[in-house]
Design a protein around this motif. Sequence first.
Motif, PDB file in Angstrom:
ATOM      1  N   ALA A 129       0.820  -1.216   0.000  1.00 42.81           N
ATOM      2  CA  ALA A 129       0.000   0.000   0.000  1.00 42.81           C
ATOM      3  C   ALA A 129       0.851   1.261   0.000  1.00 42.81           C
ATOM      4  CB  ALA A 129      -0.941  -0.012   1.213  1.00 42.81           C
ATOM      5  N   HIS A 130       1.838   1.365   0.913  1.00 38.27           N
ATOM      6  CA  HIS A 130       2.666   2.557   1.047  1.00 38.27           C
ATOM      7  C   HIS A 130       4.126   2.122   1.176  1.00 38.27           C
ATOM      8  CE1 HIS A 130      -1.122   4.614   1.750  1.00 38.27           C
ATOM      9  NE2 HIS A 130      -1.362   3.800   2.768  1.00 38.27           N
ATOM     10  N   LEU A 131       5.023   3.078   0.930  1.00 39.96           N
ATOM     11  CA  LEU A 131       6.462   2.798   0.966  1.00 39.96           C
ATOM     12  C   LEU A 131       7.160   3.861   1.795  1.00 39.96           C
ATOM     13  CD1 LEU A 131       9.067   1.343   0.007  1.00 39.96           C
ATOM     14  CD2 LEU A 131       9.020   2.819  -2.007  1.00 39.96           C
ATOM     15  N   LEU A 132       8.024   3.412   2.704  1.00 38.95           N
ATOM     16  CA  LEU A 132       8.856   4.313   3.506  1.00 38.95           C
ATOM     17  C   LEU A 132      10.285   3.796   3.474  1.00 38.95           C
ATOM     18  CD1 LEU A 132       9.419   6.572   5.539  1.00 38.95           C
ATOM     19  CD2 LEU A 132       8.671   5.024   7.363  1.00 38.95           C
ATOM     20  N   VAL A 133      11.194   4.638   2.995  1.00 38.92           N
ATOM     21  CA  VAL A 133      12.623   4.311   2.953  1.00 38.92           C
ATOM     22  C   VAL A 133      13.323   5.277   3.904  1.00 38.92           C
ATOM     23  CG1 VAL A 133      14.663   4.026   1.515  1.00 38.92           C
ATOM     24  CG2 VAL A 133      12.393   3.572   0.556  1.00 38.92           C
ATOM     25  N   VAL A 134      13.976   4.735   4.920  1.00 41.08           N
ATOM     26  CA  VAL A 134      14.635   5.517   5.962  1.00 41.08           C
ATOM     27  C   VAL A 134      16.142   5.424   5.776  1.00 41.08           C
ATOM     28  CG1 VAL A 134      14.908   5.820   8.445  1.00 41.08           C
ATOM     29  CG2 VAL A 134      12.710   5.109   7.510  1.00 41.08           C
ATOM     30  N   ASP A 135      16.834   6.540   5.999  1.00 39.51           N
ATOM     31  CA  ASP A 135      18.303   6.596   5.854  1.00 39.51           C
ATOM     32  C   ASP A 135      18.735   6.131   4.470  1.00 39.51           C
ATOM     33  OD1 ASP A 135      18.455   7.458   8.486  1.00 39.51           O
ATOM     34  OD2 ASP A 135      18.683   5.429   9.268  1.00 39.51           O
ATOM     35  N   ALA A 136      18.076   6.692   3.454  1.00 40.65           N
ATOM     36  CA  ALA A 136      18.378   6.271   2.084  1.00 40.65           C
ATOM     37  C   ALA A 136      19.763   6.709   1.643  1.00 40.65           C
ATOM     38  CB  ALA A 136      17.329   6.837   1.121  1.00 40.65           C
ATOM     39  N   ASP A 137      20.390   7.674   2.345  1.00 40.03           N
ATOM     40  CA  ASP A 137      21.746   8.079   1.973  1.00 40.03           C
ATOM     41  C   ASP A 137      22.772   7.000   2.312  1.00 40.03           C
ATOM     42  OD1 ASP A 137      20.755   9.167   4.624  1.00 40.03           O
ATOM     43  OD2 ASP A 137      22.916   9.300   4.928  1.00 40.03           O
ATOM     44  N   ARG A 138      22.373   5.966   3.047  1.00 39.38           N
ATOM     45  CA  ARG A 138      23.269   4.850   3.362  1.00 39.38           C
ATOM     46  C   ARG A 138      23.193   3.729   2.329  1.00 39.38           C
ATOM     47  NH1 ARG A 138      26.767   6.770   7.230  1.00 39.38           N
ATOM     48  NH2 ARG A 138      25.595   8.083   8.691  1.00 39.38           N
ATOM     49  N   THR A 139      22.458   3.975   1.260  1.00 35.75           N
ATOM     50  CA  THR A 139      22.368   2.972   0.209  1.00 35.75           C
ATOM     51  C   THR A 139      23.735   2.750  -0.435  1.00 35.75           C
ATOM     52  OG1 THR A 139      20.124   3.729  -0.250  1.00 35.75           O
ATOM     53  CG2 THR A 139      21.158   2.335  -1.910  1.00 35.75           C
TER      54      THR A 139
ATOM     55  N   VAL B 188       7.614   7.886   0.706  1.00 33.29           N
ATOM     56  CA  VAL B 188       8.512   8.825   1.373  1.00 33.29           C
ATOM     57  C   VAL B 188       9.901   8.209   1.393  1.00 33.29           C
ATOM     58  CG1 VAL B 188       9.003  10.138   3.449  1.00 33.29           C
ATOM     59  CG2 VAL B 188       6.633   9.687   2.810  1.00 33.29           C
ATOM     60  N   VAL B 189      10.883   8.960   0.889  1.00 31.44           N
ATOM     61  CA  VAL B 189      12.284   8.561   0.915  1.00 31.44           C
ATOM     62  C   VAL B 189      13.015   9.564   1.797  1.00 31.44           C
ATOM     63  CG1 VAL B 189      14.324   7.998  -0.439  1.00 31.44           C
ATOM     64  CG2 VAL B 189      12.049   7.614  -1.416  1.00 31.44           C
ATOM     65  N   HIS B 190      13.572   9.092   2.886  1.00 32.72           N
ATOM     66  CA  HIS B 190      14.172   9.946   3.911  1.00 32.72           C
ATOM     67  C   HIS B 190      15.677   9.733   3.930  1.00 32.72           C
ATOM     68  CE1 HIS B 190      15.806  10.242   8.038  1.00 32.72           C
ATOM     69  NE2 HIS B 190      15.084  11.337   8.121  1.00 32.72           N
ATOM     70  N   GLY B 191      16.427  10.832   4.040  1.00 40.32           N
ATOM     71  CA  GLY B 191      17.884  10.720   4.089  1.00 40.32           C
ATOM     72  C   GLY B 191      18.531  12.084   4.274  1.00 40.32           C
ATOM     73  N   ASN B 192      19.854  12.071   4.216  1.00 35.81           N
ATOM     74  CA  ASN B 192      20.652  13.285   4.378  1.00 35.81           C
ATOM     75  C   ASN B 192      21.212  13.681   3.021  1.00 35.81           C
ATOM     76  OD1 ASN B 192      22.235  15.399   5.213  1.00 35.81           O
ATOM     77  ND2 ASN B 192      23.679  14.171   6.400  1.00 35.81           N
ATOM     78  N   ALA B 193      20.691  14.782   2.461  1.00 36.10           N
ATOM     79  CA  ALA B 193      21.131  15.224   1.137  1.00 36.10           C
ATOM     80  C   ALA B 193      22.496  15.892   1.170  1.00 36.10           C
ATOM     81  CB  ALA B 193      20.102  16.174   0.535  1.00 36.10           C
ATOM     82  N   ARG B 194      23.049  16.191   2.332  1.00 42.35           N
ATOM     83  CA  ARG B 194      24.355  16.827   2.420  1.00 42.35           C
ATOM     84  C   ARG B 194      25.500  15.824   2.439  1.00 42.35           C
ATOM     85  NH1 ARG B 194      24.668  22.138   6.059  1.00 42.35           N
ATOM     86  NH2 ARG B 194      26.515  22.224   4.736  1.00 42.35           N
ATOM     87  N   ARG B 195      25.195  14.564   2.399  1.00 43.25           N
ATOM     88  CA  ARG B 195      26.245  13.550   2.220  1.00 43.25           C
ATOM     89  C   ARG B 195      26.463  13.416   0.715  1.00 43.25           C
ATOM     90  NH1 ARG B 195      25.817   8.379   3.655  1.00 43.25           N
ATOM     91  NH2 ARG B 195      27.986   8.275   4.301  1.00 43.25           N
TER      92      ARG B 195
END
Length: 303
Positions: A120-130, A168-175
């Motif tokens: 139904a829904h998607l949440l990606v946490v700390d996506a900058d660690r991919t 929602v894709v969550h992460g740190n864009a400054r990395r």
Amino acid sequence: MFFNAEITDPHHHAFQRWLRRPLNQRQTRVIALLEMLRRNPGEEPRLYIHDDGSTPEDNIPQLLADYISWRHYCSRRENTPQSLIIARTTARAAALGGEARCFHYGALRAVTNWRGTNFAHLLVVDADRTPLPDFSEEAILYNFPSAVHQFLQIPCIAQCCNYHSVVVVHGNARRWSTQFSLKFFDTASDASTRYVALALQPLPAHLMRRNRIKPFRLGNNPFRLSILSVKGKRREYSNQQRKARRRRGSMAAAAVRLTPRFNVIVTSAPSIHYQPEYCKISAILKHQIATTAPRARPSPAAA
């Protein structure tokens, strides 16, 4: 498109009542934007959220997981599939979901395992660690499809969602030099994308100028006509279901009719017997039947 406007409408109040605690300014901004996109017929609730972790008291990943749980709570009467939470590890994703039974849990190193799954829904946490894809000369010359697939793995997973899904894709864009940083600034500078970029902490001015940020405005979604057609059909179907439920629960739709001769009540809704209105009507009708019932005629032998 990049969202940098103020939200004045209190779209977050329903979620705040369900959560039973107040939200601070940054949490309110996230939930209000998601609700504004979800309630607008021509938009989709899909976000790239920049969170550098400088305000740990916000706990944005847990807030987003609670928001998806609330969406499942609101749609509990519908046959919606489970949602997917992806974090650095499966244990981290399970900690965000808590005891809720409406989630699948995945890890960033194995995102492709969920391709083709209906959720139904998607949440990606700390996506900058991919993990970064292999863009070496040997990989590009001899294994180019694999390198491209590694770079597009999260957008490919998001394609399993429909127009009404929260992504929602969550992460740190400054990395720098991470997949999330590239995707975040590509989204912020692209006016033909379904996603909206949101920065909870201010970004450097030179990055904003260099990436030519395009501000987000309601109604600028290039897929607006297709979304309106799908959401319009869904709204008509939900209105029909709501009217049907209202008729089934009302006295007028319970197939109540009075025969003109004997004044007998006939009903085809068994649930109506448990309503207090039915008890009052039954008492009135019993009294009416007792007072207006035809008297027995005397037999000729008695006469």
